[in-house]
Design a protein around this motif. Structure first.
Motif, PDB file in Angstrom:
ATOM      1  N   SER A 133      60.037  14.820  63.599  1.00  0.00           N
ATOM      2  CA  SER A 133      60.581  16.173  63.472  1.00  0.00           C
ATOM      3  C   SER A 133      61.602  16.442  64.569  1.00  0.00           C
ATOM      4  O   SER A 133      61.772  17.579  65.007  1.00  0.00           O
ATOM      5  N   LYS A 134      62.295  15.407  64.982  1.00  0.00           N
ATOM      6  CA  LYS A 134      63.238  15.520  66.097  1.00  0.00           C
ATOM      7  C   LYS A 134      64.284  16.609  65.855  1.00  0.00           C
ATOM      8  O   LYS A 134      64.612  17.376  66.747  1.00  0.00           O
ATOM      9  N   ARG A 135      64.800  16.686  64.656  1.00  0.00           N
ATOM     10  CA  ARG A 135      65.821  17.692  64.335  1.00  0.00           C
ATOM     11  C   ARG A 135      65.301  19.099  64.618  1.00  0.00           C
ATOM     12  O   ARG A 135      65.992  19.928  65.213  1.00  0.00           O
ATOM     13  N   LYS A 136      64.072  19.370  64.250  1.00  0.00           N
ATOM     14  CA  LYS A 136      63.482  20.694  64.454  1.00  0.00           C
ATOM     15  C   LYS A 136      63.200  20.949  65.930  1.00  0.00           C
ATOM     16  O   LYS A 136      63.471  22.046  66.443  1.00  0.00           O
ATOM     17  N   VAL A 137      62.636  19.964  66.612  1.00  0.00           N
ATOM     18  CA  VAL A 137      62.354  20.118  68.043  1.00  0.00           C
ATOM     19  C   VAL A 137      63.659  20.293  68.815  1.00  0.00           C
ATOM     20  O   VAL A 137      63.738  21.109  69.738  1.00  0.00           O
ATOM     21  N   ASP A 138      64.698  19.571  68.422  1.00  0.00           N
ATOM     22  CA  ASP A 138      66.013  19.721  69.063  1.00  0.00           C
ATOM     23  C   ASP A 138      66.561  21.135  68.889  1.00  0.00           C
ATOM     24  O   ASP A 138      67.184  21.684  69.804  1.00  0.00           O
ATOM     25  N   LYS A 139      66.328  21.743  67.740  1.00  0.00           N
ATOM     26  CA  LYS A 139      66.775  23.129  67.526  1.00  0.00           C
ATOM     27  C   LYS A 139      66.105  24.076  68.514  1.00  0.00           C
ATOM     28  O   LYS A 139      66.745  24.969  69.057  1.00  0.00           O
ATOM     29  N   ILE A 140      64.823  23.863  68.729  1.00  0.00           N
ATOM     30  CA  ILE A 140      64.087  24.700  69.684  1.00  0.00           C
ATOM     31  C   ILE A 140      64.639  24.490  71.091  1.00  0.00           C
ATOM     32  O   ILE A 140      64.906  25.457  71.818  1.00  0.00           O
ATOM     33  N   THR A 141      64.815  23.247  71.468  1.00  0.00           N
ATOM     34  CA  THR A 141      65.333  22.911  72.800  1.00  0.00           C
ATOM     35  C   THR A 141      66.732  23.479  73.007  1.00  0.00           C
ATOM     36  O   THR A 141      67.037  24.050  74.060  1.00  0.00           O
ATOM     37  N   ASN A 142      67.580  23.361  72.004  1.00  0.00           N
ATOM     38  CA  ASN A 142      68.952  23.880  72.117  1.00  0.00           C
ATOM     39  C   ASN A 142      68.978  25.398  72.222  1.00  0.00           C
ATOM     40  O   ASN A 142      69.777  25.968  72.977  1.00  0.00           O
TER      41      ASN A 142
END
Length: 151
Positions: A133-142
């Motif tokens: 779920s890297k894409r989703k976790v990256d959205k949170i981080t960004n």
């Protein structure tokens, strides 16, 4: 793996049981961030200590406990870069890591017993994030970075 564990006074006895179980079932190094008795302790203090240690690379993961698990989750998630997930069953414990790369799981001592809590911790510790779920976790981080830049 180096794991921090902490609780407020509501979770003290639960934490002590979880500590014993984790030490028996794994070879992970466990670091206790308090509290150390049933005397009143504010859960944000312990949550911030564990979160800071993870953020600074002193710990790999954390386990936080209060009465419901909600307070420590909210507090830990205020710390930049931390993802803390409330987990009261083994599926949530596993998915906290697999789906969200959560560095911390939180539990409520007044919600589940230590036997279930031990199984939740085991499920959480026995998996590694595979970036599914890297894409989703990256959205949170960004988004977090975006908000941090707008202070």
């Amino acid at each position: 793996m180096k794991i921090g564990i902490g609780s407020d006074h509501n979770g003290f006895e639960f934490k002590e049981e979880i500590k014993t179980s984790v030490e028996e079932m794994t070879d992970h190094e466990l670091v206790d961030y308090g509290c150390y008795s049933c005397d009143a302790v504010d859960y944000p203090d312990v949550a911030f200590d564990v979160s800071r240690a993870i953020s600074e690379g002193e710990l790999d993961r954390g386990i936080l406990i209060c009465g419901t698990g909600i307070g420590v989750s909210i507090a830990a998630n205020k710390y930049p870069g931390i993802r803390a997930a409330l987990a009261h069953d083994t599926y949530a414990g596993e998915r906290a890591q697999l789906s969200n790369n959560a560095q911390i799981i939180t539990m409520g001592a007044q919600i589940i017993g230590a036997k279930v809590g031990t199984k939740v911790v085991e499920a959480y510790l026995n998996v590694e994030w595979a970036e599914g779920s890297k894409r989703k976790v990256d959205k949170i981080t960004n988004k977090e970075k975006e908000f941090a830049g707008n202070k």
